[in-house]
Design an enzyme around this catalytic site. Structure first.
Site, PDB file in Angstrom:
ATOM      1  N   HIS A   1       0.826  -1.178   0.000  1.00 22.92           N
ATOM      2  CA  HIS A   1       0.000   0.000   0.000  1.00 22.92           C
ATOM      3  C   HIS A   1       0.875   1.249   0.000  1.00 22.92           C
ATOM      4  O   HIS A   1       2.001   1.226   0.444  1.00 22.92           O
ATOM      5  CB  HIS A   1      -0.860   0.025   1.247  1.00 22.92           C
ATOM      6  CG  HIS A   1      -2.007  -0.938   1.212  1.00 22.92           C
ATOM      7  ND1 HIS A   1      -2.049  -2.052   0.427  1.00 22.92           N
ATOM      8  CD2 HIS A   1      -3.162  -0.937   1.895  1.00 22.92           C
ATOM      9  CE1 HIS A   1      -3.174  -2.681   0.631  1.00 22.92           C
ATOM     10  NE2 HIS A   1      -3.872  -2.032   1.526  1.00 22.92           N
ATOM     11  N   GLY A   2       0.315   2.310  -0.456  1.00 23.53           N
ATOM     12  CA  GLY A   2       0.970   3.598  -0.323  1.00 23.53           C
ATOM     13  C   GLY A   2       1.928   3.930  -1.439  1.00 23.53           C
ATOM     14  O   GLY A   2       1.975   3.273  -2.480  1.00 23.53           O
ATOM     15  N   ASP A   3       2.686   4.976  -1.178  1.00 25.39           N
ATOM     16  CA  ASP A   3       3.584   5.523  -2.191  1.00 25.39           C
ATOM     17  C   ASP A   3       4.721   4.591  -2.578  1.00 25.39           C
ATOM     18  O   ASP A   3       5.326   4.762  -3.629  1.00 25.39           O
ATOM     19  CB  ASP A   3       4.178   6.842  -1.695  1.00 25.39           C
ATOM     20  CG  ASP A   3       3.124   7.922  -1.521  1.00 25.39           C
ATOM     21  OD1 ASP A   3       2.065   7.825  -2.189  1.00 25.39           O
ATOM     22  OD2 ASP A   3       3.353   8.848  -0.739  1.00 25.39           O
ATOM     23  N   ASN A   4       5.031   3.622  -1.748  1.00 25.24           N
ATOM     24  CA  ASN A   4       6.168   2.747  -2.029  1.00 25.24           C
ATOM     25  C   ASN A   4       5.778   1.362  -2.529  1.00 25.24           C
ATOM     26  O   ASN A   4       6.631   0.509  -2.705  1.00 25.24           O
ATOM     27  CB  ASN A   4       7.042   2.615  -0.775  1.00 25.24           C
ATOM     28  CG  ASN A   4       7.715   3.921  -0.449  1.00 25.24           C
ATOM     29  OD1 ASN A   4       8.436   4.466  -1.270  1.00 25.24           O
ATOM     30  ND2 ASN A   4       7.453   4.451   0.725  1.00 25.24           N
ATOM     31  N   GLN A   5       4.502   1.144  -2.775  1.00 29.11           N
ATOM     32  CA  GLN A   5       4.109  -0.154  -3.320  1.00 29.11           C
ATOM     33  C   GLN A   5       4.570  -0.261  -4.768  1.00 29.11           C
ATOM     34  O   GLN A   5       4.725   0.742  -5.456  1.00 29.11           O
ATOM     35  CB  GLN A   5       2.606  -0.359  -3.219  1.00 29.11           C
ATOM     36  CG  GLN A   5       1.789   0.450  -4.198  1.00 29.11           C
ATOM     37  CD  GLN A   5       0.303   0.175  -4.063  1.00 29.11           C
ATOM     38  OE1 GLN A   5      -0.155  -0.441  -3.117  1.00 29.11           O
ATOM     39  NE2 GLN A   5      -0.463   0.652  -5.010  1.00 29.11           N
TER      40      GLN A   5
END
Length: 129
Positions: A1-5
């Protein structure tokens, strides 16, 4: 999840062979598919109001693996010793929980993305140590 997925396309297999080598994958815009995947939860929320049915079926399937000691492999959060943090990582699930964790073989670009995600997780959790 999120910006680093990210999607580790190099690990996907079909018939035991790399998905990206399949003739029908030639010319496919992987970035476009990734964007659709990343936005899928919002599409479901717009249509149904939430994503709890999907979460529920995933939880039930994992619970079944625990109860029946199936050693089925799922992407579940578990401590990955080689990365020194908790990650959503392939692991065999049985009656004792995570029985074995599996390191996916990532290409260089995916490894960079994973390192970025690991650093973000370590930074976010370090304030709670």
């Amino acid at each position: 999840h999120g910006d680093n997925q990210f999607t580790a396309w190099s690990t996907a297999r079909i018939g035991g062979r790399p998905l990206l080598d399949h003739p029908k994958m030639q010319g496919i815009d992987l970035d476009k598919i990734y964007e659709k995947i990343q936005r899928k939860a919002y599409v479901i929320i717009d249509a149904k109001g939430s994503t709890y049915y999907g979460i529920g079926i995933c939880a039930a399937t994992i619970a079944e693996a625990l109860l029946n000691n199936t050693s089925q492999v799922f992407p579940v959060v578990n401590y990955v010793e080689s990365r020194k943090c908790y990650l959503s990582w392939p692991a065999a699930i049985g009656s004792d929980g995570v029985e074995q964790s599996f390191d996916p073989h990532l290409n260089a670009e995916e490894e960079k993305k994973l390192q970025k995600a690991v650093l973000a997780i370590q930074e976010a959790t370090s304030k709670y140590e």
